[in-house]
Scaffold this motif. Structure first.
Motif, PDB file in Angstrom:
ATOM      1  N   ALA A  62       0.823  -1.215   0.000  1.00 16.58           N
ATOM      2  CA  ALA A  62       0.000   0.000   0.000  1.00 16.58           C
ATOM      3  C   ALA A  62       0.857   1.264   0.000  1.00 16.58           C
ATOM      4  O   ALA A  62       0.407   2.329  -0.427  1.00 16.58           O
ATOM      5  N   THR A  63       2.101   1.166   0.456  1.00 21.31           N
ATOM      6  CA  THR A  63       2.961   2.352   0.550  1.00 21.31           C
ATOM      7  C   THR A  63       3.872   2.538  -0.666  1.00 21.31           C
ATOM      8  O   THR A  63       4.573   3.537  -0.759  1.00 21.31           O
ATOM      9  N   LEU A  64       3.866   1.590  -1.583  1.00 20.67           N
ATOM     10  CA  LEU A  64       4.787   1.650  -2.727  1.00 20.67           C
ATOM     11  C   LEU A  64       4.636   2.909  -3.581  1.00 20.67           C
ATOM     12  O   LEU A  64       5.641   3.535  -3.921  1.00 20.67           O
ATOM     13  N   PRO A  65       3.419   3.322  -3.967  1.00 21.23           N
ATOM     14  CA  PRO A  65       3.296   4.521  -4.814  1.00 21.23           C
ATOM     15  C   PRO A  65       3.901   5.771  -4.174  1.00 21.23           C
ATOM     16  O   PRO A  65       4.526   6.573  -4.857  1.00 21.23           O
ATOM     17  N   ARG A  66       3.751   5.927  -2.861  1.00 23.80           N
ATOM     18  CA  ARG A  66       4.325   7.088  -2.162  1.00 23.80           C
ATOM     19  C   ARG A  66       5.849   7.072  -2.199  1.00 23.80           C
ATOM     20  O   ARG A  66       6.495   8.106  -2.074  1.00 23.80           O
ATOM     21  N   GLN A  67       6.424   5.872  -2.366  1.00 23.20           N
ATOM     22  CA  GLN A  67       7.882   5.727  -2.423  1.00 23.20           C
ATOM     23  C   GLN A  67       8.394   5.775  -3.859  1.00 23.20           C
ATOM     24  O   GLN A  67       9.587   5.625  -4.090  1.00 23.20           O
ATOM     25  N   GLY A  68       7.501   5.975  -4.816  1.00 23.01           N
ATOM     26  CA  GLY A  68       7.903   6.004  -6.214  1.00 23.01           C
ATOM     27  C   GLY A  68       8.243   4.620  -6.748  1.00 23.01           C
ATOM     28  O   GLY A  68       8.984   4.477  -7.711  1.00 23.01           O
ATOM     29  N   ARG A  69       7.689   3.584  -6.121  1.00 25.20           N
ATOM     30  CA  ARG A  69       7.978   2.206  -6.518  1.00 25.20           C
ATOM     31  C   ARG A  69       6.753   1.600  -7.194  1.00 25.20           C
ATOM     32  O   ARG A  69       5.628   2.018  -6.959  1.00 25.20           O
ATOM     33  N   ASN A  73       9.858  -2.599  -7.890  1.00 27.78           N
ATOM     34  CA  ASN A  73      11.030  -1.857  -8.355  1.00 27.78           C
ATOM     35  C   ASN A  73      10.772  -0.359  -8.366  1.00 27.78           C
ATOM     36  O   ASN A  73       9.635   0.093  -8.329  1.00 27.78           O
ATOM     37  N   LYS A  74      11.883   0.372  -8.407  1.00 35.82           N
ATOM     38  CA  LYS A  74      11.837   1.822  -8.591  1.00 35.82           C
ATOM     39  C   LYS A  74      12.368   2.049  -9.998  1.00 35.82           C
ATOM     40  O   LYS A  74      13.523   1.713 -10.296  1.00 35.82           O
ATOM     41  N   PRO A  75      11.519   2.589 -10.897  1.00 37.21           N
ATOM     42  CA  PRO A  75      11.929   2.752 -12.300  1.00 37.21           C
ATOM     43  C   PRO A  75      13.250   3.514 -12.444  1.00 37.21           C
ATOM     44  O   PRO A  75      13.549   4.421 -11.665  1.00 37.21           O
ATOM     45  N   ASP A  76      14.017   3.082 -13.433  1.00 32.06           N
ATOM     46  CA  ASP A  76      15.285   3.722 -13.794  1.00 32.06           C
ATOM     47  C   ASP A  76      16.355   3.629 -12.705  1.00 32.06           C
ATOM     48  O   ASP A  76      17.247   4.474 -12.627  1.00 32.06           O
ATOM     49  N   THR A  77      16.238   2.626 -11.833  1.00 32.74           N
ATOM     50  CA  THR A  77      17.257   2.384 -10.814  1.00 32.74           C
ATOM     51  C   THR A  77      17.505   0.872 -10.735  1.00 32.74           C
ATOM     52  O   THR A  77      16.787   0.087 -11.343  1.00 32.74           O
ATOM     53  N   SER A  78      18.511   0.482  -9.958  1.00 34.70           N
ATOM     54  CA  SER A  78      18.747  -0.950  -9.744  1.00 34.70           C
ATOM     55  C   SER A  78      17.913  -1.483  -8.585  1.00 34.70           C
ATOM     56  O   SER A  78      17.992  -2.665  -8.261  1.00 34.70           O
ATOM     57  N   ASP A  79      17.116  -0.615  -7.962  1.00 31.77           N
ATOM     58  CA  ASP A  79      16.263  -1.008  -6.837  1.00 31.77           C
ATOM     59  C   ASP A  79      15.153  -1.922  -7.356  1.00 31.77           C
ATOM     60  O   ASP A  79      14.120  -1.456  -7.826  1.00 31.77           O
ATOM     61  N   GLN A  80      15.400  -3.240  -7.275  1.00 30.02           N
ATOM     62  CA  GLN A  80      14.451  -4.202  -7.827  1.00 30.02           C
ATOM     63  C   GLN A  80      14.502  -5.496  -7.020  1.00 30.02           C
ATOM     64  O   GLN A  80      15.576  -6.072  -6.844  1.00 30.02           O
ATOM     65  N   GLN A  81      13.350  -5.940  -6.524  1.00 36.40           N
ATOM     66  CA  GLN A  81      13.248  -7.192  -5.784  1.00 36.40           C
ATOM     67  C   GLN A  81      12.131  -8.040  -6.400  1.00 36.40           C
ATOM     68  O   GLN A  81      11.099  -7.503  -6.814  1.00 36.40           O
ATOM     69  N   THR A  82      12.361  -9.345  -6.428  1.00 36.39           N
ATOM     70  CA  THR A  82      11.343 -10.276  -6.900  1.00 36.39           C
ATOM     71  C   THR A  82      11.087 -11.283  -5.791  1.00 36.39           C
ATOM     72  O   THR A  82      12.030 -11.897  -5.265  1.00 36.39           O
ATOM     73  N   TYR A  83       9.818 -11.424  -5.423  1.00 35.38           N
ATOM     74  CA  TYR A  83       9.389 -12.327  -4.365  1.00 35.38           C
ATOM     75  C   TYR A  83       8.610 -13.461  -5.029  1.00 35.38           C
ATOM     76  O   TYR A  83       7.671 -13.207  -5.773  1.00 35.38           O
TER      77      TYR A  83
END
Length: 170
Positions: free
Chosen positions: A118-125, A142-152
Motif C-alpha cells: 500500500a505504501t509503494l506509490p508514495r515511495q515512487g515504486r 522496483n523503482k523505475p530507472d534504478t537498480s532497486d528491484q526485488q522479486t518475491y
C-alpha cells in the motif's frame, strides 16, 4: 417377614436389572467414533481438500493474501519458507558484481521481509504480479530507472508461502 422378603427380592431384581444394562453411547460419542452413526442412514461427512485448506489458510486468494502479507509481520513470520532462499548481488565481487544465493534460516530472516504494498506509490515504486506456469506467483517491486528491484516468489504449500527473494539492487 413378608416385608423383608419382598424388599430382598426387590433389591435382587433391581441389582440384576442394573447389571444387565450397558450405558448407551450419546450421539456425540457415537459421531466421534463413527460419523456415519450420528444420523442413521446418513453418509459419513468428510472434509474436502478445499475445505481443509480454507480452514488452515485464511487467505486462499493470492491477491488478498498479498495485501495482508505485506502489511502484517506476524503473517509474514508464519508464511515464509524455512529456510528462505535469498539471492542478492555481491557488488564487491571481482572482476565484476555477481549473484550470491543463501539459504537463510527463519530465525535469521529480517522483518519485514517485504514492504507494505500500500505504501509503494508514495515511495515512487511499482509492483507487478505475475502468475507462473508451475502455479507459483512472482511479485516484482522496483523503482523505475534504478537498480532497486526485488522479486518475491510465492507458492502454495498448502497455504501461500514466500519461497524466494531475489534482490537485484546494487
Amino acid at each position: 417377614m413378608f416385608k423383608s422378603r419382598s424388599l430382598t427380592l426387590l433389591a435382587l431384581s433391581l441389582g440384576l436389572a442394573l447389571s444387565a444394562c450397558k450405558p448407551t453411547p450419546s450421539a456425540e460419542t457415537t459421531a466421534a467414533a463413527d460419523p456415519a452413526a450420528a444420523t442413521p442412514g446418513a453418509a459419513p461427512i468428510t472434509a474436502t481438500a478445499a475445505d481443509t485448506t480454507a480452514a488452515q489458510c485464511p487467505h486462499a486468494d493470492f491477491n488478498a493474501f498479498l495485501t495482508y502479507f505485506s502489511n502484517d509481520i506476524a503473517l509474514q513470520e508464519k508464511s515464509v519458507a524455512d529456510p528462505l532462499t535469498v539471492q542478492s548481488v555481491d557488488a564487491e565481487a571481482q572482476p565484476e558484481p555477481r549473484p550470491v544465493t543463501k539459504q537463510v534460516p527463519l530465525a535469521e530472516v529480517e522483518w519485514p521481509v517485504m514492504p507494505d504494498t500500500a505504501t509503494l506509490p508514495r515511495q515512487g515504486r511499482e509492483m507487478q504480479v505475475t502468475p507462473q506456469a508451475d502455479g507459483s506467483v512472482q511479485v516484482r517491486i522496483n523503482k523505475p530507472d534504478t537498480s532497486d528491484q526485488q522479486t518475491y516468489t510465492f507458492a502454495q504449500k498448502p497455504c501461500w508461502q514466500l519461497q524466494k527473494v531475489v534482490d537485484e539492487s546494487i
